[in-house]
Design a protein around this motif. Structure first.
Motif, PDB file in Angstrom:
ATOM      1  N   ILE A  39      -1.307  15.175  -1.729  1.00 45.58           N
ATOM      2  CA  ILE A  39      -1.748  14.342  -2.944  1.00 45.58           C
ATOM      3  C   ILE A  39      -0.550  14.379  -3.989  1.00 45.58           C
ATOM      4  CG2 ILE A  39      -3.492  13.877  -4.732  1.00 45.58           C
ATOM      5  CD1 ILE A  39      -4.363  13.121  -1.865  1.00 45.58           C
ATOM      6  N   ALA A  66     -12.135   0.775  -5.641  1.00 51.03           N
ATOM      7  CA  ALA A  66     -11.511   1.900  -6.102  1.00 51.03           C
ATOM      8  C   ALA A  66     -10.434   1.729  -6.858  1.00 51.03           C
ATOM      9  CB  ALA A  66     -11.616   3.256  -5.402  1.00 51.03           C
ATOM     10  N   SER A  67      -9.941   2.568  -7.764  1.00 52.56           N
ATOM     11  CA  SER A  67      -8.490   2.259  -8.530  1.00 52.56           C
ATOM     12  C   SER A  67      -7.344   2.217  -7.284  1.00 52.56           C
ATOM     13  CB  SER A  67      -8.353   3.156  -9.648  1.00 52.56           C
ATOM     14  OG  SER A  67      -8.226   4.541  -8.974  1.00 52.56           O
ATOM     15  N   PHE A  68      -6.204   1.478  -7.517  1.00 51.06           N
ATOM     16  CA  PHE A  68      -5.320   1.501  -6.779  1.00 51.06           C
ATOM     17  C   PHE A  68      -3.878   1.509  -7.363  1.00 51.06           C
ATOM     18  CE2 PHE A  68      -6.266  -2.815  -7.597  1.00 51.06           C
ATOM     19  CZ  PHE A  68      -4.826  -3.332  -7.555  1.00 51.06           C
ATOM     20  N   SER A  69      -2.916   1.945  -6.790  1.00 51.07           N
ATOM     21  CA  SER A  69      -1.505   1.703  -7.085  1.00 51.07           C
ATOM     22  C   SER A  69      -0.773   0.780  -6.410  1.00 51.07           C
ATOM     23  CB  SER A  69      -1.038   3.203  -6.953  1.00 51.07           C
ATOM     24  OG  SER A  69       0.470   3.223  -7.079  1.00 51.07           O
ATOM     25  N   ASP A 113      -3.597   7.203   4.669  1.00 44.21           N
ATOM     26  CA  ASP A 113      -5.090   6.602   5.127  1.00 44.21           C
ATOM     27  C   ASP A 113      -4.695   5.176   5.532  1.00 44.21           C
ATOM     28  OD1 ASP A 113      -7.522   5.341   5.033  1.00 44.21           O
ATOM     29  OD2 ASP A 113      -7.766   5.574   2.976  1.00 44.21           O
ATOM     30  N   GLU A 129      -3.440  -5.338  -1.589  1.00 44.46           N
ATOM     31  CA  GLU A 129      -2.774  -5.145  -0.131  1.00 44.46           C
ATOM     32  C   GLU A 129      -2.833  -6.230   0.735  1.00 44.46           C
ATOM     33  OE1 GLU A 129      -3.262  -0.265   0.177  1.00 44.46           O
ATOM     34  OE2 GLU A 129      -5.044  -1.668   0.851  1.00 44.46           O
ATOM     35  N   TRP A 189      -7.387  -2.498  -0.523  1.00 44.49           N
ATOM     36  CA  TRP A 189      -7.500  -2.618  -2.055  1.00 44.49           C
ATOM     37  C   TRP A 189      -6.940  -4.037  -2.280  1.00 44.49           C
ATOM     38  CZ3 TRP A 189      -7.356   2.169   0.333  1.00 44.49           C
ATOM     39  CH2 TRP A 189      -8.115   3.104  -0.366  1.00 44.49           C
ATOM     40  N   LEU A 209      -0.122   4.801  -3.751  1.00 47.15           N
ATOM     41  CA  LEU A 209      -0.274   6.369  -3.986  1.00 47.15           C
ATOM     42  C   LEU A 209      -1.809   6.569  -3.272  1.00 47.15           C
ATOM     43  CD1 LEU A 209       1.099   6.852  -7.279  1.00 47.15           C
ATOM     44  CD2 LEU A 209       2.014   7.744  -5.211  1.00 47.15           C
ATOM     45  N   HIS A 210      -2.748   5.608  -3.436  1.00 47.00           N
ATOM     46  CA  HIS A 210      -4.162   5.640  -2.896  1.00 47.00           C
ATOM     47  C   HIS A 210      -4.164   5.792  -1.556  1.00 47.00           C
ATOM     48  CE1 HIS A 210      -3.005   1.561  -3.110  1.00 47.00           C
ATOM     49  NE2 HIS A 210      -3.794   1.200  -2.040  1.00 47.00           N
ATOM     50  N   ARG A 211      -3.096   5.441  -0.770  1.00 46.67           N
ATOM     51  CA  ARG A 211      -3.208   5.729   0.497  1.00 46.67           C
ATOM     52  C   ARG A 211      -2.850   6.851   1.171  1.00 46.67           C
ATOM     53  NH1 ARG A 211      -5.863   1.847   4.239  1.00 46.67           N
ATOM     54  NH2 ARG A 211      -5.978   0.015   3.097  1.00 46.67           N
TER      55      ARG A 211
END
Length: 359
Positions: free
Chosen positions: A17, A3-6, A28, A37, A34, A10-12
């Protein structure tokens, strides 16, 4: 994970949100990575001094209750984020896996210290912190932690003991910023005068050494009592040592002025208790700089106090990060036996933590 990540992590963020990880309530902590990471196998948490003091005072020095609150906080929030102080600390761990697009330059097996706050680091603990008695800032732990693309970490040096290196990395932003501020005031005659409040503590003694290296003239170290004053004199890092309660604004300013022969050009606040803003501002000359490193600082109080006192001084927040700050701090430790002595005294004192003013 595909999945897309930052790079900001932010994806965590689970809630709310859209918040950055530090401001988020819950993160998370899944171990799957990701692409940018890094996952660490956790060995030791190092709570920041203000957070540990608050927890210890709240629970009357009962380590079992401190441990329980830290454990519950991590389980609930997916990070160590003290709800009262807003701070966390940092950790030591070993690199378990590196995402294919990680920019950090770490490899599997590296033993590292994180240089970002636990308040933004996804953290999962598996041992219930059972090896920690809750009576010191450093807590042995098992579990995993996640670093994002814009996180920072440093490989632990081979020549320093792990507890010492951990303590240095926890405060390594302080000396770098003090050096920068002193440089800005240097070049005149006489050279700038510097006061460090909480000078016998970890960030305080590093700040004294950094100020000297950056071209400071007179160095004034402020400590809470004569016992700490003797420690600082023996370390040989300050020209003048003042014993004063940093929360007593008039007494603090009077002591600094008497020792320095007037106001100082740079004041660094390195104490883990609240209410030290006024004395630091009163001690600083017109056009001078006050740097606040403690997470116990009320930045609202500092701003309003300076305004109310008509104090034309620059107020700086020590954000804990500056380029090259980790290696700079380690170099100061290696160069000054007095710094090593003060750190070792903190690390070996029974129940070390909430007793002192210095962080």
């Amino acid at each position: 994970m595909e999945a897309s990540f930052s790079t900001l992590g932010l994806h965590r963020v689970i809630e709310p949100i859209g918040a950055l990880p530090q401001a988020a309530y819950r993160l998370d902590t899944r171990p799957d990575l990701w692409a940018d990471e890094v996952r660490l196998r956790v060995e030791r948490l190092n709570l920041d001094a203000a957070s540990y003091r608050q927890l210890s005072v709240k629970h009357g020095g009962r380590g079992d209750l401190v441990r329980q609150e830290v454990r519950d906080t991590i389980a609930e929030r997916g990070k160590m984020h003290n709800a009262v102080t807003g701070s966390g600390g940092m950790l030591i761990g070993v690199v378990e896996e590196v995402g294919p697009h990680s920019p950090m330059g770490l490899v599997v097996g590296d033993r590292v210290a994180t240089l970002v706050s636990l308040t933004l680091t996804p953290l999962h603990i598996t041992d219930g912190l059972r090896q920690w008695d809750g009576r010191s800032e450093q807590a042995p732990a098992s579990g995993h932690a996640i670093l994002f693309g814009r996180s920072a970490a440093a490989v632990l040096p081979a020549d320093l003991a792990t507890p010492l290196a951990t303590a240095v990395f926890d405060v390594c932003g302080a000396p770098a910023l003090v050096a920068r501020a002193v440089h800005q005031h240097a070049g005149g005659v006489p050279p700038p005068k510097v006061a460090v409040i909480g000078a016998s503590g970890k960030s305080g003694c590093l700040s004294l050494a950094a100020a000297r290296r950056a071209g400071a003239g007179l160095l004034v170290g402020v400590v809470p009592d004569e016992r700490e004053a003797e420690l600082l004199r023996h370390a040989g890092l300050a020209d003048e040592v003042v014993a004063a309660d940093a929360r007593d604004s008039l007494a603090l300013a009077s002591g600094v002025r008497q020792a320095a022969g007037g106001d100082v050009d740079v004041t660094a606040v390195c104490v883990d208790v609240a209410g030290c803003e006024g004395g630091a501002i009163l001690s600083t000359a017109v056009g001078g700089t006050v740097i606040f490193f403690s997470m116990a600082t009320s930045f609202t109080s500092a701003a309003l106090c300076a305004e109310g006192l008509a104090a034309d001084v620059t107020l700086l927040i020590g954000n804990g990060y500056a380029r090259g700050h980790a290696e700079y701090a380690l170099d100061l430790v290696r160069a000054h036996r007095g710094i090593q002595m003060l750190f070792e005294a903190r690390l070996t004192a029974p129940g070390a933590g909430p007793r002192r003013q210095g962080t």
